[in-house]
Design an enzyme around this catalytic site. Structure first.
Site, PDB file in Angstrom:
ATOM      1  N   ASN A  86      -2.923   4.183  69.775  1.00  0.00           N
ATOM      2  CA  ASN A  86      -1.478   3.943  69.643  1.00  0.00           C
ATOM      3  C   ASN A  86      -1.146   2.589  69.028  1.00  0.00           C
ATOM      4  OD1 ASN A  86      -1.905   5.495  72.586  1.00  0.00           O
ATOM      5  ND2 ASN A  86      -0.562   6.483  71.107  1.00  0.00           N
ATOM      6  N   ILE A 132       2.807  -0.976  67.152  1.00  0.00           N
ATOM      7  CA  ILE A 132       2.579  -0.303  68.425  1.00  0.00           C
ATOM      8  C   ILE A 132       3.435   0.948  68.522  1.00  0.00           C
ATOM      9  CG2 ILE A 132       2.735  -0.541  70.938  1.00  0.00           C
ATOM     10  CD1 ILE A 132       2.709  -3.689  70.254  1.00  0.00           C
ATOM     11  N   CYS A 133       2.838   2.003  69.018  1.00  0.00           N
ATOM     12  CA  CYS A 133       3.609   3.223  69.253  1.00  0.00           C
ATOM     13  C   CYS A 133       3.810   3.367  70.759  1.00  0.00           C
ATOM     14  CB  CYS A 133       2.841   4.419  68.705  1.00  0.00           C
ATOM     15  SG  CYS A 133       3.696   5.957  68.957  1.00  0.00           S
ATOM     16  N   LEU A 134       4.980   3.002  71.221  1.00  0.00           N
ATOM     17  CA  LEU A 134       5.270   3.078  72.654  1.00  0.00           C
ATOM     18  C   LEU A 134       6.747   3.427  72.810  1.00  0.00           C
ATOM     19  CD1 LEU A 134       4.149   2.592  75.530  1.00  0.00           C
ATOM     20  CD2 LEU A 134       4.888   0.233  75.335  1.00  0.00           C
ATOM     21  N   GLN A 176      -0.532   6.121  66.573  1.00  0.00           N
ATOM     22  CA  GLN A 176      -0.036   5.203  65.568  1.00  0.00           C
ATOM     23  C   GLN A 176      -1.125   5.088  64.501  1.00  0.00           C
ATOM     24  OE1 GLN A 176       2.896   3.281  65.401  1.00  0.00           O
ATOM     25  NE2 GLN A 176       2.128   2.694  63.403  1.00  0.00           N
TER      26      GLN A 176
END
Lengths: 219, 474
Positions: A80, A88-90, A123
């Site tokens: 991610n 960042i993929c959050l 990500q």
């Protein structure tokens, strides 16, 4: 409203400074309280254990009503997190953001993201594929990255001398595979690049025949 | 004997004074003295230990039945339960006016002059019962006033009056009252005012500005999260300005994940009238965009969105009817022409466009479902069937026939050359391209080099099985 933003950020920075027990720190980068550097330690029991991870923090104009912008400064090998840019993929950094979340709680969420990768919402697609193909191999690579970039435990001699970095381990590949194709007369870095892109790991190895790799190498 | 009673009186007076002082310091809001000096007053509000359901009792205004209620009354109450479930944490105060005889507390209990519940929420028989209970609690030689206050404040007396019952985890209070429907709003209003008072006196930590703020400057949302008014205002103003109304709701992360949106009265309390208007407009717009039955009124100056009104049987044709609430124009939702009745079809080109669109969509897709909701599924399927039949005819016609360039009748050639003579109007024409041919020299069309039909008096396919050599004419 801008005053409220400044007050809140100052309060958050002070709170974090006062909380000595926390594994999360926030520091100023320059004189602006709106551009910060957060850091935390890699969670125990993960390949990131022992690493020190730094995060670039930008507080937007309408903070805390819009999410804070965060990306990793320290390179991280994680599905991610972009291995190239640190993006960042959050969800909480996007649509699940709430004004109640703070810099500290967001950094803690990042820390726990390291514990629980979400390879289905990646990500970094290549890293995610690696994770899905072989978790053990993925973890080995993540640990190696932690050692190289985040000062994690490992051979002390490797630190700070990029020339000695093992590019094969960095890419999560096996030396024997790289050697085999290099022996055919291809450039080593090209071989690493192609094998990484093709996810030439674990159970995938027998599925990809040599011709396919040579074809890619010749492109 | 006389001496001891004199001592008694002095001790009594001392004990009474002490007791009253203690009571005044513990419950300053509850105690007061009446107009006449001897008359004492206790005004004790009831604070229930937990939010409790208040229900009417089927026992009516009558006698307090000490035996448990029959199954019938429980059923009755259960019915009422559905209609008016009021959950309260407080009940209005009980007022006790009393005198302390000079021999209290050593020899006599206090003498209750009057006992009364605010809004008369306790009916006469219960008041009488309560009065007996209060007096019975007195133990010779001991002060009773503190016990009374606690007995009432905690709601313990409700158990002894058999008003409170516990079923599983929930406790309920059943009040016999001649007019429960009038009483209950009073009780809720009282409860709300007490809650509000508590709320505004307390301080809350606003998790947006991270400051502790007096309740009076905070907003309690329906999900029971509290934020300071000014933070919530900044947040919602921004969302409304940006048109992001899904975020106009509780900022708590849990509520954000649930996408819990604010209620109108909450929004009203926080932002200006102008913003409320915009918020409502945005919400209406969103609903309109979601409702597939919505069609804009075709009258150029009107354009009001018109939803399907009433329930029409699908496939009856009536589901196409829309009447604009603004300008009263009745029109067909399919072709947007004036209403042409449920039976006559729309001009074919209109249905064609959406039927072909509908056919192209895959089954189970959202778009397909939206169209089914907009136009009615069975009606659409009927149209599709019609369309497919027509299409098949059309395909057949275009594949196997050529229309006469004069009278437009379709002509099928079963065999022979491409020079045709219309059996209806006598027009000569080319079956290949549909051009008119000169009746005097029809074959020139096929024998002039450079023309598209040069040498095509016969079709290729038919040539294949013909003799290859020699014959110029068949």
């Amino acid at each position: 409203m801008s005053d409220a933003r400044l007050r809140r950020v100052n309060k958050e920075i002070a709170d974090c400074k006062n909380d000595k027990a926390s594994s999360v720190t926030i520091d100023l980068i320059d004189n602006s309280p709106f551009h910060l550097k957060g850091s935390f330690t890699g969670p125990e029991g993960t390949p990131y254990e022992g690493g020190h991870f730094e995060v670039d923090i930008v507080i937007p104009e309408s903070y805390p009503f819009q999410p804070v912008k965060m990306k990793f400064i320290t390179k991280v090998y994680h599905p991610n997190v972009s291995s190239a840019s640190g993006a960042i993929c959050l969800d909480i950094l996007k649509d699940a953001w709430s004004p109640v979340l703070t810099l500290k709680s967001t950094l803690i969420s990042l820390q726990s993201l390291l514990c629980s990768p979400e390879p289905n919402d990646p990500q970094d697609a290549e890293v995610a594929k690696h994770y899905m193909t072989s978790k053990t191999s993925f973890e080995e690579t993540a640990r190696y990255w932690t050692m190289i970039y985040a000062g994690g435990p490992g051979k002390e001699g490797l630190k700070g001398s990029p020339g000695l970095r093992d590019e094969v381990a960095m890419a999560g590949l096996e030396k024997a595979h790289v050697d085999k194709f290099e022996a055919l007369g291809f450039d080593r870095s090209k071989v690493i690049d192609v094998l990484r892109r093709l996810n030439y790991r674990g159970a995938n190895v027998p599925k990809i025949n040599d011709d396919r790799i040579v074809e890619e190498l010749l492109k | 004997m006389e001496r001891t009673s004199e001592v008694d009186l002095e001790t009594c007076a001392e004990l009474q004074r002490e007791e009253w002082e203690v009571l005044e310091s513990i419950y300053p809001d509850c105690v007061s003295t009446g107009l006449s000096q001897d008359l004492l007053k206790l005004e004790v509000p009831i604070e229930l230990s937990e939010p409790t359901k208040i229900l009417p009792s089927a026992r009516g205004s009558g006698f307090v039945n000490t035996s448990s209620s029959s199954a019938d009354t429980d059923e009755d109450s259960a019915k009422q339960e559905e209609t008016s479930p009021q959950i309260l944490s407080t009940l209005p105060p009980v007022l006790i006016e009393f005198l302390l005889p000079s021999t209290y507390p050593l020899r006599d209990p206090p003498r209750i002059v009057s006992l009364h519940a605010t809004y008369s929420w306790l009916i006469g028989s219960l008041i009488a019962h309560l009065q007996r209970l209060l007096i019975e609690r007195w133990v010779e030689g001991e002060g009773i006033l503190y016990t009374w206050v606690e007995y009432i404040r905690s709601g313990e007396f409700l158990d002894e009056l058999r008003l409170k019952r516990r079923i599983g985890k929930d406790s309920t209070i059943r009040l016999p009252h001649p007019n429960f429907t009038l009483l209950i709003p009073l009780l809720s209003a009282y409860d709300a005012s007490i809650q509000l008072m508590h709320f505004s006196q307390n301080s809350y930590n606003c998790e947006i500005c991270l400051t502790s703020i007096k309740g009076a400057r905070c907003i309690l949302l329906s999900c029971s999260h509290v934020f300071c008014r000014s933070c919530l205002e900044d947040f919602w103003k921004l969302c409304i300005a940006e048109g992001d109304i899904t975020r106009v709701g509780c900022p708590d992360p849990g509520c954000v994940k649930e996408a819990r949106e604010a209620k109108e009265d909450e929004v009203r309390r926080v932002v200006t009238e102008e913003e409320v208007k915009r918020w409502k407009w945005l919400r209406e717009k969103r609903i309109l965009e979601k409702d597939p039955t919505m069609v804009h009124c075709p009258v150029p100056f009107c354009q009001t969105p018109v939803a399907m009104t009433g329930e029409y049987e699908e496939g009856s044709g009536w589901e196409r009817l829309r009447t604009c609430p603004q300008c009263d124009y009745s029109f067909c939702a399919y072709c947007k022409h004036g209403w042409h009745g449920p039976i006559s079809p729309c001009p074919i080109y209109v249905t064609d466009t959406f039927v072909t669109e509908y056919i192209k969509l895959e089954n189970g897709t959202r778009e397909k479902e939206m169209m089914e909701r907009r136009y009615g599924k069975s009606r659409l399927q009927k149209l599709v069937k019609q369309y497919e039949e027509e299409q098949a005819t059309k395909d057949w016609l275009s594949e196997s026939t050529t229309s006469c360039p004069n009278c437009r009748v379709s002509v099928e050639k079963s065999m022979g050359c491409n020079h045709m003579t219309c059996s209806k109007c006598g027009q000569h024409f080319c079956y290949r391209c549909g051009d008119r041919l000169n009746a005097a020299s029809p074959y020139k069309h096929f024998s002039t080099p450079g023309r598209s039909c040069f040498n095509k008096l016969f079709d290729q396919e038919s040539l294949e099985w013909e003799p290859m050599l020699g014959d110029e004419f068949y």
